[in-house]
Design a protein around this motif. Sequence first.
Motif, PDB file in Angstrom:
ATOM      1  N   THR A 183      33.046 -10.542  37.190  1.00 19.62           N
ATOM      2  CA  THR A 183      33.966  -9.293  36.743  1.00 19.62           C
ATOM      3  C   THR A 183      33.303  -7.720  37.043  1.00 19.62           C
ATOM      4  O   THR A 183      33.704  -6.566  38.143  1.00 19.62           O
ATOM      5  CB  THR A 183      34.637  -9.445  35.801  1.00 19.62           C
ATOM      6  OG1 THR A 183      35.290 -10.588  35.230  1.00 19.62           O
ATOM      7  CG2 THR A 183      35.109  -8.245  34.643  1.00 19.62           C
ATOM      8  N   PHE A 184      31.753  -8.140  36.426  1.00 19.67           N
ATOM      9  CA  PHE A 184      30.894  -6.444  36.641  1.00 19.67           C
ATOM     10  C   PHE A 184      30.867  -6.786  38.206  1.00 19.67           C
ATOM     11  O   PHE A 184      31.295  -5.380  38.725  1.00 19.67           O
ATOM     12  CB  PHE A 184      29.664  -6.537  36.325  1.00 19.67           C
ATOM     13  CG  PHE A 184      30.218  -6.253  35.102  1.00 19.67           C
ATOM     14  CD1 PHE A 184      29.415  -4.652  34.720  1.00 19.67           C
ATOM     15  CD2 PHE A 184      30.479  -6.512  34.010  1.00 19.67           C
ATOM     16  CE1 PHE A 184      29.920  -4.075  33.388  1.00 19.67           C
ATOM     17  CE2 PHE A 184      30.349  -6.344  32.101  1.00 19.67           C
ATOM     18  CZ  PHE A 184      30.460  -4.329  32.209  1.00 19.67           C
ATOM     19  N   TYR A 231      35.616  -8.562  48.452  1.00 19.45           N
ATOM     20  CA  TYR A 231      35.701  -7.940  47.346  1.00 19.45           C
ATOM     21  C   TYR A 231      37.163  -8.814  46.959  1.00 19.45           C
ATOM     22  O   TYR A 231      36.693  -9.079  45.706  1.00 19.45           O
ATOM     23  CB  TYR A 231      36.011  -6.786  47.656  1.00 19.45           C
ATOM     24  CG  TYR A 231      36.585  -6.459  46.812  1.00 19.45           C
ATOM     25  CD1 TYR A 231      36.108  -5.259  45.668  1.00 19.45           C
ATOM     26  CD2 TYR A 231      38.043  -5.726  46.550  1.00 19.45           C
ATOM     27  CE1 TYR A 231      36.765  -4.598  44.210  1.00 19.45           C
ATOM     28  CE2 TYR A 231      38.355  -5.159  45.520  1.00 19.45           C
ATOM     29  CZ  TYR A 231      38.147  -4.844  44.517  1.00 19.45           C
ATOM     30  OH  TYR A 231      38.729  -4.097  43.443  1.00 19.45           O
ATOM     31  N   SER A 279      24.085  -8.017  38.102  1.00 23.75           N
ATOM     32  CA  SER A 279      25.411  -6.793  39.020  1.00 23.75           C
ATOM     33  C   SER A 279      24.252  -6.256  40.181  1.00 23.75           C
ATOM     34  O   SER A 279      23.711  -4.710  39.773  1.00 23.75           O
ATOM     35  CB  SER A 279      26.221  -6.337  39.078  1.00 23.75           C
ATOM     36  OG  SER A 279      26.606  -5.245  39.697  1.00 23.75           O
ATOM     37  N   SER A 280      23.269  -6.263  41.809  1.00 23.11           N
ATOM     38  CA  SER A 280      22.501  -5.768  41.919  1.00 23.11           C
ATOM     39  C   SER A 280      23.396  -4.551  43.052  1.00 23.11           C
ATOM     40  O   SER A 280      22.531  -3.657  43.035  1.00 23.11           O
ATOM     41  CB  SER A 280      21.702  -6.651  43.012  1.00 23.11           C
ATOM     42  OG  SER A 280      21.972  -7.170  43.466  1.00 23.11           O
ATOM     43  N   GLY A 281      24.458  -5.187  42.991  1.00 23.01           N
ATOM     44  CA  GLY A 281      25.122  -4.067  44.236  1.00 23.01           C
ATOM     45  C   GLY A 281      24.600  -4.807  45.081  1.00 23.01           C
ATOM     46  O   GLY A 281      25.715  -4.228  46.478  1.00 23.01           O
ATOM     47  N   ASP A 282      23.638  -5.384  45.061  1.00 27.61           N
ATOM     48  CA  ASP A 282      23.853  -5.605  46.837  1.00 27.61           C
ATOM     49  C   ASP A 282      24.312  -6.879  47.063  1.00 27.61           C
ATOM     50  O   ASP A 282      23.813  -8.082  46.245  1.00 27.61           O
ATOM     51  CB  ASP A 282      22.122  -6.119  46.773  1.00 27.61           C
ATOM     52  CG  ASP A 282      21.757  -6.632  48.692  1.00 27.61           C
ATOM     53  OD1 ASP A 282      22.217  -7.309  48.807  1.00 27.61           O
ATOM     54  OD2 ASP A 282      20.682  -6.449  49.257  1.00 27.61           O
ATOM     55  N   SER A 317      32.589  -6.959  40.902  1.00 22.97           N
ATOM     56  CA  SER A 317      33.754  -6.869  41.564  1.00 22.97           C
ATOM     57  C   SER A 317      34.037  -4.962  40.873  1.00 22.97           C
ATOM     58  O   SER A 317      34.497  -4.264  41.867  1.00 22.97           O
ATOM     59  CB  SER A 317      34.879  -7.109  41.016  1.00 22.97           C
ATOM     60  OG  SER A 317      35.216  -7.281  39.756  1.00 22.97           O
ATOM     61  N   PHE A 318      33.394  -4.896  39.657  1.00 21.87           N
ATOM     62  CA  PHE A 318      34.102  -3.492  39.571  1.00 21.87           C
ATOM     63  C   PHE A 318      32.913  -2.450  40.465  1.00 21.87           C
ATOM     64  O   PHE A 318      33.228  -0.974  40.476  1.00 21.87           O
ATOM     65  CB  PHE A 318      33.487  -2.867  37.723  1.00 21.87           C
ATOM     66  CG  PHE A 318      34.541  -3.949  37.021  1.00 21.87           C
ATOM     67  CD1 PHE A 318      35.811  -4.051  37.983  1.00 21.87           C
ATOM     68  CD2 PHE A 318      34.132  -4.235  35.208  1.00 21.87           C
ATOM     69  CE1 PHE A 318      36.960  -4.555  36.302  1.00 21.87           C
ATOM     70  CE2 PHE A 318      34.807  -4.505  34.643  1.00 21.87           C
ATOM     71  CZ  PHE A 318      36.100  -4.464  35.175  1.00 21.87           C
ATOM     72  N   ASN A 319      31.874  -3.228  40.307  1.00 22.17           N
ATOM     73  CA  ASN A 319      30.737  -2.285  41.295  1.00 22.17           C
ATOM     74  C   ASN A 319      30.092  -2.305  42.628  1.00 22.17           C
ATOM     75  O   ASN A 319      29.976  -2.006  43.369  1.00 22.17           O
ATOM     76  CB  ASN A 319      29.044  -2.701  40.716  1.00 22.17           C
ATOM     77  CG  ASN A 319      29.552  -2.799  39.193  1.00 22.17           C
ATOM     78  OD1 ASN A 319      29.610  -1.954  38.536  1.00 22.17           O
ATOM     79  ND2 ASN A 319      28.146  -2.786  38.239  1.00 22.17           N
ATOM     80  N   ARG A 363      30.560  -1.524  46.686  1.00 25.20           N
ATOM     81  CA  ARG A 363      30.986  -0.766  47.111  1.00 25.20           C
ATOM     82  C   ARG A 363      31.323  -0.488  48.467  1.00 25.20           C
ATOM     83  O   ARG A 363      31.389  -2.183  49.179  1.00 25.20           O
ATOM     84  CB  ARG A 363      29.674   0.455  47.286  1.00 25.20           C
ATOM     85  CG  ARG A 363      29.539   1.481  45.748  1.00 25.20           C
ATOM     86  CD  ARG A 363      27.907   1.430  46.030  1.00 25.20           C
ATOM     87  NE  ARG A 363      27.610   2.094  44.111  1.00 25.20           N
ATOM     88  CZ  ARG A 363      28.202   3.661  44.350  1.00 25.20           C
ATOM     89  NH1 ARG A 363      28.262   4.628  45.405  1.00 25.20           N
ATOM     90  NH2 ARG A 363      27.883   3.733  43.106  1.00 25.20           N
ATOM     91  N   SER A 364      32.001   0.339  49.558  1.00 25.56           N
ATOM     92  CA  SER A 364      32.379  -0.335  50.602  1.00 25.56           C
ATOM     93  C   SER A 364      33.772  -1.182  50.890  1.00 25.56           C
ATOM     94  O   SER A 364      33.424  -2.050  51.471  1.00 25.56           O
ATOM     95  CB  SER A 364      31.008  -0.673  51.654  1.00 25.56           C
ATOM     96  OG  SER A 364      32.297  -0.658  52.865  1.00 25.56           O
ATOM     97  N   ARG A 365      34.657  -0.940  49.479  1.00 19.63           N
ATOM     98  CA  ARG A 365      35.711  -2.212  49.344  1.00 19.63           C
ATOM     99  C   ARG A 365      36.109  -2.657  50.514  1.00 19.63           C
ATOM    100  O   ARG A 365      36.475  -3.540  51.164  1.00 19.63           O
ATOM    101  CB  ARG A 365      36.559  -2.260  48.620  1.00 19.63           C
ATOM    102  CG  ARG A 365      35.686  -1.915  47.211  1.00 19.63           C
ATOM    103  CD  ARG A 365      36.514  -1.966  46.115  1.00 19.63           C
ATOM    104  NE  ARG A 365      36.058  -1.257  44.720  1.00 19.63           N
ATOM    105  CZ  ARG A 365      36.429  -1.013  43.276  1.00 19.63           C
ATOM    106  NH1 ARG A 365      37.616  -1.004  43.369  1.00 19.63           N
ATOM    107  NH2 ARG A 365      35.507  -1.133  42.214  1.00 19.63           N
TER     108      ARG A 365
END
Lengths: 323, 323, 323, 323, 323, 323
Positions: free
Chosen positions: C44-45, C60, C137-140, C47-49, C51-53
Amino acid sequence: MILRIDRLQTELPPPSDPDPAGAAAVQELLGGKFGEMSTWLNYTFQSFNFRSRQGARPFYDLLCSIATEEFGHVELVSATVNTMLTGATPIDNGRAPEAALAELKGTGNPHHFLAGGQGALPQNSQGRPWNGDYVFSSGDLIEDLTHNFFLETGARNNKLKVYEMVEHPAARALTGYLLVRGGVHQVAYARALERLTGADMMKLFPSPRIPTDKIPECQPHIQRGEHLKLYRFSENAFREVEAVFNGPHPETGEELVVAEEPHPEGAPATDLPPQPAVFAPGYAPEEIVEIAQRLRKDAGLPDEPTGEVSEHSADPFAALTRA
Amino acid sequence: MILRIDRLQTELPPPSDPDPAGAAAVQELLGGKFGEMSTWLNYTFQSFNFRSRQGARPFYDLLCSIATEEFGHVELVSATVNTMLTGATPIDNGRAPEAALAELKGTGNPHHFLAGGQGALPQNSQGRPWNGDYVFSSGDLIEDLTHNFFLETGARNNKLKVYEMVEHPAARALTGYLLVRGGVHQVAYARALERLTGADMMKLFPSPRIPTDKIPECQPHIQRGEHLKLYRFSENAFREVEAVFNGPHPETGEELVVAEEPHPEGAPATDLPPQPAVFAPGYAPEEIVEIAQRLRKDAGLPDEPTGEVSEHSADPFAALTRA
Amino acid sequence: MILRIDRLQTELPPPSDPDPAGAAAVQELLGGKFGEMSTWLNYTFQSFNFRSRQGARPFYDLLCSIATEEFGHVELVSATVNTMLTGATPIDNGRAPEAALAELKGTGNPHHFLAGGQGALPQNSQGRPWNGDYVFSSGDLIEDLTHNFFLETGARNNKLKVYEMVEHPAARALTGYLLVRGGVHQVAYARALERLTGADMMKLFPSPRIPTDKIPECQPHIQRGEHLKLYRFSENAFREVEAVFNGPHPETGEELVVAEEPHPEGAPATDLPPQPAVFAPGYAPEEIVEIAQRLRKDAGLPDEPTGEVSEHSADPFAALTRA
Amino acid sequence: MILRIDRLQTELPPPSDPDPAGAAAVQELLGGKFGEMSTWLNYTFQSFNFRSRQGARPFYDLLCSIATEEFGHVELVSATVNTMLTGATPIDNGRAPEAALAELKGTGNPHHFLAGGQGALPQNSQGRPWNGDYVFSSGDLIEDLTHNFFLETGARNNKLKVYEMVEHPAARALTGYLLVRGGVHQVAYARALERLTGADMMKLFPSPRIPTDKIPECQPHIQRGEHLKLYRFSENAFREVEAVFNGPHPETGEELVVAEEPHPEGAPATDLPPQPAVFAPGYAPEEIVEIAQRLRKDAGLPDEPTGEVSEHSADPFAALTRA
Amino acid sequence: MILRIDRLQTELPPPSDPDPAGAAAVQELLGGKFGEMSTWLNYTFQSFNFRSRQGARPFYDLLCSIATEEFGHVELVSATVNTMLTGATPIDNGRAPEAALAELKGTGNPHHFLAGGQGALPQNSQGRPWNGDYVFSSGDLIEDLTHNFFLETGARNNKLKVYEMVEHPAARALTGYLLVRGGVHQVAYARALERLTGADMMKLFPSPRIPTDKIPECQPHIQRGEHLKLYRFSENAFREVEAVFNGPHPETGEELVVAEEPHPEGAPATDLPPQPAVFAPGYAPEEIVEIAQRLRKDAGLPDEPTGEVSEHSADPFAALTRA
Amino acid sequence: MILRIDRLQTELPPPSDPDPAGAAAVQELLGGKFGEMSTWLNYTFQSFNFRSRQGARPFYDLLCSIATEEFGHVELVSATVNTMLTGATPIDNGRAPEAALAELKGTGNPHHFLAGGQGALPQNSQGRPWNGDYVFSSGDLIEDLTHNFFLETGARNNKLKVYEMVEHPAARALTGYLLVRGGVHQVAYARALERLTGADMMKLFPSPRIPTDKIPECQPHIQRGEHLKLYRFSENAFREVEAVFNGPHPETGEELVVAEEPHPEGAPATDLPPQPAVFAPGYAPEEIVEIAQRLRKDAGLPDEPTGEVSEHSADPFAALTRA
């Protein structure tokens, strides 16, 4: 940096009757506030943070020597927990039966079975994880030594109580050894404080007030003089520890000595058998062994594993084909 | 058990401009979930808990070798933090002025000054202590290796970001070295997984997707081949690691090798000067030096300290008499 | 935002013999590091975070779909714990006798009785609360997927072990279902990594190495094809998941599919009876029922409750008047 | 189980000037003791553990409805944190410059950059993780409602203070909305208590004593009647909430209503641009986009992504080619 | 500041059959989220942080009075735990036998024996330490009172359940007393809220819905009117509490009163005997007694100890010479 | 049980320039591992758990006396934090302006503003909550005293460093006082250890090695003899403390004494003004004052509040009408 020697500092008995509740109690000596992770990491961080090493070399060398020994204590407690958990789950033709853990429900630390593979954890006797708040590293040498003396006192308390609570042979061998070696460290820190301040702290021994000569499992180690000896745990370094660690032992009056040899001879660890019910080292351990054998061959290694393990070590195939 | 070698695995620059805020960030690499305490203690516990060591020897040897190197990484990060904090408090004729810490109010990790002696802590970049929940030791070899590959991936992420955030020369030297050595460990775990399962994981490299050859501080280590080499960190043991750690490097195609020598040569640490404002190693460090000198003399030690420190090391007396 | 459907994703058996010690073990699948709260909140986090969906839409959509299913898993584990705790305290004419909890002293998680009302807790099998450090949730994207594959592996380990430890019918129904669905997620993340990197990770399956077809409670779900199917858990969104989730299943070779229907049909939950000894939903549950009935009438609602519950659901009055 | 709708419950402004320190403060509303994770998970667990659902249906329906809305609040706070962090690191030809995070040293929550990818975390304003101790689920309906009323009161306090501290447009839009919606929940729990006990709690409003009509950012929502309306967040279930949620609003005297529509219309989220300095979604985001495009094509998906994002959404390529 | 009176607020029975599992459960009332440390420290911090004391004096006086009573509750729970643990380890001629704790393996809270000396701990029933997150001190008087009312409600829940679970006479005496006194505090906070807001909260009583007149152990205290009386716990201060604490009791209609005397008469504590197996107060308690006797003599103190203890108190020598 | 005296143990200056960053640092002395909550609760639990009180009465009396003083230290640190935070938010005609906390973003402990009402918290300088793991209560008298001596040493270290970091007049007055009183406790525990063991620990003083006579803010207290005096903090009990606390002070040689009077005279606290921006004691404090005034009148209390506050105390109305 460190080098690792693949031996334990003292011999431990091989697995016998498993004791999951006892293993949960022994965890206090591993991940408790006064467990071996605490002694190890306290002294290690203090040594990392030591300023004016050249100026105060004997004290730096003392911290490094003791810190390095403590790693071996963590290893010993872990080996004890692993030994006590061995056999707690059944083996059926190398495969775990369907309700293999049913009898362990409500017994001991559930993470020994649900999270781990019947192995040691960085947790205390309540299943709470060790944490960095247990490290004291003020940078003030006198304070750090005061702390360390207190820490060893608390650690001795915990060891005595685990001794009283857990009768498993591995736990008794462990606590017998640790009480003797912890005693050396307790004396070392008190002596260092004396050297720095002139205070006379020797009358605080023993604390708690049980002499180790009342504990049978301590005797073999005392007879070998292990209660008097500090090892440097380094080939060449930390030689100045002898400038601090000397004088009479507070309980026996014998002279404290820095060992010639860098470390105790120790003994090889027992190679503990697979526990397939918890997938350690796998659900089908024999397949891992087979792959390893192939890789070893490809690498030109000898047919027999080169590692040293105790004579009590299980033949993993034997364990797996037991019906 | 272990032996300690009183050298760092690589050279770090001596103290320059202090950087307390940077030191607080570097703590992530020490006590963070993906910091060096985590890599160290994960692999160490996995090796303690390894069942069927003889049967799966090459994998046991791999874990032991890498685990042992990680101690040196913890030591390096600690030395970096200590270096960056050195000089953050003023010295006035060897005594701390009255408001010696006033400029540090609100800067960096307050425990670096209020609790510690401008030294490293087992905490992350938020000041939260490392804890045992960060250790994964399932006993299942494939799972543990899967975890370790992931852990190294997360660790590489954190190192890259600390690199980007902190420009202090010590932090840059540190992250340059750790990125190269962490890369070796990341490859080693992926290779071990390949050996056990047949999966091909090499295309996951590099992860994150920055090749180390884009990072200037990595180059000296790459030029020495440190990106290809696994050290056993043992005089005699762990020789079977070569059965697993071999084949081409996923990024360069060069052959991976197990080093002949047990460990990198490394370099002596800098003996960092006292910081009397935080009582490290004391409010009057020169008195400690004097006592040590007397104890050394009594013990028949040579006049000069026997320990090895870098050429940049401070003369503690010089530091103390600076006005 | 979300909509809630008041059904469970699969059917659970109604209460039978209570099993407080088993319920304490099942908590590992709820609040443990690898429990369903972890899978749920990690994805969930992430998906919230994200970027570039739009640019990376299929990935995503994958994260969102799986994240949303995990809520239902948390709900299922909670329902299982509640089921297993039902009946653990006696009922006497609708009132708790004086020492109603005496037999539970020392059994299971004490918070199930002292703090809660025989209900599920966000805690693990040791009674330690779930915490946000369990979220990565590294974002990578590649790293997050690597983590998620590992997380599902650890989760599968825990589910298998809870299966082995707890024989209560509800626990078995739960783990049978979760093993199948968790397997789908494990494959999905591995496949996504393959798509992004070209690595071939399919040979890592199954991990741990027990095929689900050896586990009886998995079979009904496998027979319905639940091991191949990803639900989007959305009426209209997340359609691009099919660009990632496809190809052969690593164990069976069958083709993976994205379900047409947004979610499994599931089954209504059992309406569990009051447990007045722990004041759930009150010391005098019949008074609450009476008030509710009056409020319902005032609001013009039908005489019978409009909610859907399973046919096994207790008549709360019946439970209360049992002598 | 739940279905996810890929829209936010209200519109948030697109990224403007980044505000890392503000984002750290807004985290209190996410992972704090009174943050949205707490409201969400408290009500969710209470609904999971609800005994005698049929007998006390209106109260069960109330808990489920509010619980489900809270997910959307967590999503909103996360989106706000992400928005505020966007742009905090520079972009140079699609690649991060060498010291891309240097200016962020000592600012905000270091985990936003060192651990995460400029994204939201399950932590509070001090960087401490949310934990399960924040969940109260006693099973006693009156107690749980008493707790929930208190929790909403504390949450309102925190929202007001974040409003006062953080002026970033996204934070103001967030708190304006949450204050109105949280107010509805606060009233709902008080009203439920009144229904069960007869106590008159309406004079406790507003608490804290600032009427929302003094806060400009609340006005658009009040004008749409959002301060009076409870959504069921379910297509068909939870209809009996109207038996509890009715009567006059304690501050305005207007009649409370249960919405016809299951949920607010909301608005699509902004697709936030890559932040390659923190590898979100990667070091080379354009490669991920390219792979995704290929996968989409292979799956027969339309050329344009099918997902819905706000009109302010960045063209990820544009962001990456900005020099 | 405070003065200490060396008496308990009510009489507790002397040690009888030890109950380690019960003592572990009673810890919930000490270190749990709703335990007495929480009530004590919540009200204490709120009183420390009270702004506008003169302006809002009656409310400040109320908080101070109740806060101060809570210390005595912590003391009572601790005494209960100590009483219940007394005798859990055997005594043999004043010395602990070798396996003195063996029967306690797996029973109760292991820290009662391994870390402590059969004494109370700041932990809950799961062995987790109390922590400062349990303190709510918003500074907003209405919110703080709302919290306090809720806290007392949760505390009453926990007390009732411990009552039901633990039948040991000391636990029953404890919970009987605490339920009555906690009831007074619950009313006091509700009344204070009424005074400030006009809300009528009296119909919330009792919550949970068990009247204390159904609990036998409450009766002696109710008969003495302890359910109606607030003590100021100060010789001279906090007199304005009577401006808030007045009016009818919500359950009985009797008038609430502020006691003339500053505190209840209470009773002396039992002097619990040594437990040498856990070194409390030492391995050889008689030596400590001997030293104390000598010091007392040197100081000119009377031969008999001047402290007041209950008539049930053990003669420590008697305990030690019991065979 | 205890009685509360509504005075501080020493005088603190009234609010002057607010210092939020300094207040965050001072929190270390409140909720840190070596803060006053730790000293207070360590000694308090040790006294609760003391076995053989009559036999070892002088030591029990010592622990009780010091424990009770420590409450006053917690109160003093709290008052200091409150003083330093006063004025940090603006007041505009009794109402908080819209962005009243904007300047505090990124400064100090965010919970001082977002969670609390500019008041003290049970947290350390990093915002981490105090927890029960900081309490050591082994039951072994010698060990507990060894711990307490160490704890006071660590506490002295922290106080000295806070002194150096925070120049705010309230912080300086606080640390000046605490250093003197903490010194007395440090001596007391060392002396008690000497009495029990014969060890001579006096040469450990001072530790850290800064004599308090070098610290200006200590002088007024030293001149009053506060460095030599132990208060019993009880009207009648704890008289036997004089059997332990006697002999020469280790630094000055002056004779230690047990005070005749039960406690220091102290000084009234400053009544700190409202801070409406954080709703302390409310958004509209004047309304609370008005209600209180009415309640006081109804109760027949005098027109002027009966409580004692310092002459520097704010007129709450004055503060509120300041433009």
